[in-house]
Design a protein around this motif. Structure first.
Motif, PDB file in Angstrom:
ATOM      1  N   LEU A  23       1.090  -1.739  -0.033  1.00  0.00           N
ATOM      2  CA  LEU A  23       0.219  -0.049   0.072  1.00  0.00           C
ATOM      3  C   LEU A  23       1.010   1.453   0.284  1.00  0.00           C
ATOM      4  O   LEU A  23       0.985   2.264  -0.663  1.00  0.00           O
ATOM      5  N   SER A  24       2.234   0.964   0.724  1.00  0.00           N
ATOM      6  CA  SER A  24       2.955   2.649   0.423  1.00  0.00           C
ATOM      7  C   SER A  24       3.416   2.872  -0.485  1.00  0.00           C
ATOM      8  O   SER A  24       3.745   3.621  -0.869  1.00  0.00           O
ATOM      9  N   GLU A  25       3.917   1.516  -1.109  1.00  0.00           N
ATOM     10  CA  GLU A  25       4.312   1.459  -2.108  1.00  0.00           C
ATOM     11  C   GLU A  25       3.708   1.887  -3.586  1.00  0.00           C
ATOM     12  O   GLU A  25       3.843   2.959  -4.006  1.00  0.00           O
ATOM     13  N   VAL A  26       2.890   1.760  -3.796  1.00  0.00           N
ATOM     14  CA  VAL A  26       2.065   2.518  -4.543  1.00  0.00           C
ATOM     15  C   VAL A  26       1.329   3.573  -4.189  1.00  0.00           C
ATOM     16  O   VAL A  26       0.765   4.428  -5.850  1.00  0.00           O
ATOM     17  N   ARG A  27       1.184   4.076  -3.130  1.00  0.00           N
ATOM     18  CA  ARG A  27       0.703   5.476  -3.188  1.00  0.00           C
ATOM     19  C   ARG A  27       1.585   6.351  -3.265  1.00  0.00           C
ATOM     20  O   ARG A  27       1.266   7.508  -3.722  1.00  0.00           O
ATOM     21  N   ARG A  28       2.365   6.351  -3.212  1.00  0.00           N
ATOM     22  CA  ARG A  28       3.714   6.904  -4.087  1.00  0.00           C
ATOM     23  C   ARG A  28       3.788   7.014  -5.319  1.00  0.00           C
ATOM     24  O   ARG A  28       4.399   8.346  -5.943  1.00  0.00           O
ATOM     25  N   ASN A  29       3.037   6.455  -5.850  1.00  0.00           N
ATOM     26  CA  ASN A  29       3.036   7.110  -7.881  1.00  0.00           C
ATOM     27  C   ASN A  29       1.860   7.819  -7.901  1.00  0.00           C
ATOM     28  O   ASN A  29       0.907   8.391  -6.849  1.00  0.00           O
ATOM     29  N   PRO A  30       2.636   8.958  -8.138  1.00  0.00           N
ATOM     30  CA  PRO A  30       1.552  10.492  -8.147  1.00  0.00           C
ATOM     31  C   PRO A  30       0.586  10.247  -8.798  1.00  0.00           C
ATOM     32  O   PRO A  30      -0.716  11.368  -8.727  1.00  0.00           O
ATOM     33  N   GLU A  31       0.300   9.362  -9.569  1.00  0.00           N
ATOM     34  CA  GLU A  31      -1.106   9.039 -10.541  1.00  0.00           C
ATOM     35  C   GLU A  31      -2.145   7.812  -9.385  1.00  0.00           C
ATOM     36  O   GLU A  31      -3.129   8.864 -10.071  1.00  0.00           O
ATOM     37  N   VAL A  32      -1.958   7.492  -8.893  1.00  0.00           N
ATOM     38  CA  VAL A  32      -3.080   7.128  -8.056  1.00  0.00           C
ATOM     39  C   VAL A  32      -3.289   7.851  -6.824  1.00  0.00           C
ATOM     40  O   VAL A  32      -2.489   8.612  -5.756  1.00  0.00           O
ATOM     41  N   VAL A  33      -4.782   7.974  -7.145  1.00  0.00           N
ATOM     42  CA  VAL A  33      -5.096   8.713  -5.380  1.00  0.00           C
ATOM     43  C   VAL A  33      -5.918   7.881  -4.827  1.00  0.00           C
ATOM     44  O   VAL A  33      -6.391   8.390  -3.779  1.00  0.00           O
ATOM     45  N   GLY A  34      -6.510   6.683  -5.049  1.00  0.00           N
ATOM     46  CA  GLY A  34      -6.784   6.001  -4.247  1.00  0.00           C
ATOM     47  C   GLY A  34      -6.040   4.594  -4.110  1.00  0.00           C
ATOM     48  O   GLY A  34      -5.723   3.409  -5.077  1.00  0.00           O
ATOM     49  N   ALA A  35      -6.406   3.633  -3.003  1.00  0.00           N
ATOM     50  CA  ALA A  35      -5.645   2.143  -2.595  1.00  0.00           C
ATOM     51  C   ALA A  35      -5.895   1.707  -1.534  1.00  0.00           C
ATOM     52  O   ALA A  35      -6.747   2.439  -0.429  1.00  0.00           O
ATOM     53  N   ALA A  36      -6.735   0.321  -1.650  1.00  0.00           N
ATOM     54  CA  ALA A  36      -7.515  -0.705  -1.129  1.00  0.00           C
ATOM     55  C   ALA A  36      -6.845  -1.996  -0.789  1.00  0.00           C
ATOM     56  O   ALA A  36      -6.826  -2.306  -1.853  1.00  0.00           O
ATOM     57  N   PRO A  37      -6.819  -2.521   0.175  1.00  0.00           N
ATOM     58  CA  PRO A  37      -6.223  -3.958   0.216  1.00  0.00           C
ATOM     59  C   PRO A  37      -8.094  -4.619  -0.215  1.00  0.00           C
ATOM     60  O   PRO A  37      -8.991  -4.576   0.338  1.00  0.00           O
ATOM     61  N   PHE A  38      -7.796  -6.191  -0.565  1.00  0.00           N
ATOM     62  CA  PHE A  38      -8.687  -6.798  -1.004  1.00  0.00           C
ATOM     63  C   PHE A  38      -9.004  -8.755  -0.752  1.00  0.00           C
ATOM     64  O   PHE A  38      -7.354  -8.379  -1.333  1.00  0.00           O
ATOM     65  N   ILE A  39     -10.065  -9.137  -0.672  1.00  0.00           N
ATOM     66  CA  ILE A  39      -9.313 -10.430  -1.001  1.00  0.00           C
ATOM     67  C   ILE A  39     -10.420 -10.879  -2.489  1.00  0.00           C
ATOM     68  O   ILE A  39     -11.654 -10.325  -2.195  1.00  0.00           O
ATOM     69  N   GLY A  40      -9.203 -11.572  -3.066  1.00  0.00           N
ATOM     70  CA  GLY A  40     -10.888 -11.839  -4.274  1.00  0.00           C
ATOM     71  C   GLY A  40     -11.179 -13.017  -3.839  1.00  0.00           C
ATOM     72  O   GLY A  40     -10.049 -14.588  -4.229  1.00  0.00           O
ATOM     73  N   ALA A  41     -12.829 -14.358  -4.382  1.00  0.00           N
ATOM     74  CA  ALA A  41     -12.230 -15.636  -4.194  1.00  0.00           C
ATOM     75  C   ALA A  41     -14.307 -15.747  -5.347  1.00  0.00           C
ATOM     76  O   ALA A  41     -14.733 -13.957  -5.327  1.00  0.00           O
TER      77      ALA A  41
END
Length: 420
Positions: free
Chosen positions: A88-106
């Protein structure tokens, strides 16, 4: 004849109208009108069809992006992320990313009595999910609050809830795909879930199959140590492929990254191919209408042989005669094209009124939402489609005038006046 071009335009316009002095002239005028109408209808059909296809793509993509993320980062084989906080910390460093959330897909089965439905299960963090999808943002202060850890609440798509026959407060049974090993064999893992609400994205594929629950509850049900991935929202969804490449070089660990265009590549490729083929097919209709000008001009030349001979004896050059009939054919093409543009744009900008009227008139549904994903006819006229349509129509009309005009310029005055 020194100022020949304005005179040729006037004469070409007069021939286009083909006055009603004789029955033959009246017939030629009818043929000219039919050629104009054919070009106009072909151009209008092209504009309307391509506008509807643009609107369909835009509408479906918009509704799709209200439910899915622009980019998903996840661990291979459906395993839990090694370090969700770091990702989460690494993806939020990208200036184009305005939101991030964890998930489980099944995937799993939902049962209510004897009714069973397959479902796409998504474990979400109710506090962070509104940053990623519009549907979650709309439910932020209502149903999402009820997805508390340990409550085993579930949020269903409106069509999924309707097919199961449940409403808020009802119980459904969730069956996980992997079972429990017991002395009696493998027993499916079951869990009673409480329906805390429903959502309606307007996209039938998700409204009929998607179910959301708390990420901690999903981890317990599917026996995972944590989230299996992170979902991202970008400032501009169209930049997703480029941002995906950037993240591939900055994220730690062996992670898979997919953007929304890759996840739905087959659908978008099919729509683009269909649009391209429809453009080619409908352009052939315009071409047929444009080349009707050939027969129109040939008949006009045959009817005006005496006039051409008189003009030649008065000093008109073959080039001047040719220009006269090029003007006539070009005027038919220009008027037909402009008429088609006006008609096509009128329909394209008012299709949301026209289609419901036709549906009421014929008691029919042109877009069943379980087949076409949306239930109303969208339209999105784009200059990138309209300008090429107009240019192609004008070019075809001009090309169609060349041969008959050349034939007119080759008329021999002596032979034309022999029997006059």
């Amino acid at each position: 004849m020194s100022q020949a071009w304005p005179y040729e335009m006037l004469l070409g316009w007069r021939y286009t109208r083909a006055g009603r002095a004789t029955r033959r002239n009246g017939f030629i005028s009818f043929i000219s009108g039919a050629s104009m109408l054919g070009i106009a209808l072909g151009v209008a059909a092209l504009i309307v069809v391509l506008s509807v296809m643009n609107g369909f793509r835009k509408e479906v993509a918009g509704r799709m992006l209200s439910v899915i993320a622009h980019i998903e980062v996840f661990a291979p084989d459906g395993a839990a992320l090694p370090d969700p906080r770091l990702t989460l910390s690494e993806v939020r460093r990208n200036p184009e990313v305005v939101g991030a959330a964890p998930f489980i897909g099944a995937q799993g089965l939902l049962a209510r009595g004897e009714t069973m439905k397959g479902a796409m299960l998504r474990g979400i963090d109710p506090a962070l999910e509104p940053e990623v999808t519009d549907v979650a943002a709309q439910l932020k202060d209502t149903a999402l609050k009820k997805l508390t850890p340990g409550s085993f609440g579930i949020l269903l798509g409106s069509d999924l809830a309707r097919s199961l026959g449940v409403i808020e407060g009802d119980q459904v049974t969730l069956m996980a795909p992997s079972g429990q090993v017991t002395p009696a064999g493998v027993v499916p893992r079951l869990k009673q879930m409480t329906v805390v609400g429903t959502f309606n994205s307007g996209h039938y594929e998700y409204d009929s199959a998607l179910a959301m629950l708390n990420v901690d509850d999903a981890a317990r049900i599917f026996r995972l140590e944590g989230p299996t991935g992170v979902r991202l929202k970008l400032r501009d969804p169209n930049e997703a492929p480029e941002v995906t490449q950037q993240l591939a070089g900055t994220l730690s660990g062996n992670l898979l990254i997919l953007d929304w265009t890759q996840q739905n590549r087959t659908w978008f490729s099919a729509v683009q191919l269909e649009k391209r083929m429809m453009f080619i097919i409908l352009t052939l209709i315009v071409a047929v209408a444009a080349f009707n000008l050939v027969s129109t001009l040939v008949m006009t030349v045959q009817d005006k042989r005496a006039d051409i001979a008189i003009l030649r004896t008065l000093g008109a050059s073959p080039a001047s005669i040719m220009k006269t009939f090029v003007v006539q054919g070009a005027l038919v093409g220009v008027i037909g094209t402009l008429g088609g543009l006006a008609l096509g744009l009128l329909i394209a900008f008012n299709i949301d009124v026209i289609v419901p009227f036709l549906e009421r008139l014929f008691h029919a549904s042109f877009l069943p939402k379980d087949v076409y994903l949306i239930s109303r006819m969208p339209s999105d006229p784009q200059a990138g489609d309209i300008v090429p349509i107009a240019v192609i129509s004008l070019l075809l009309s001009f090309v169609a005038t060349i041969y008959p005009s050349w034939r007119a310029s080759r008329v021999n005055p002596a032979e034309a006046l022999r029997y006059e």
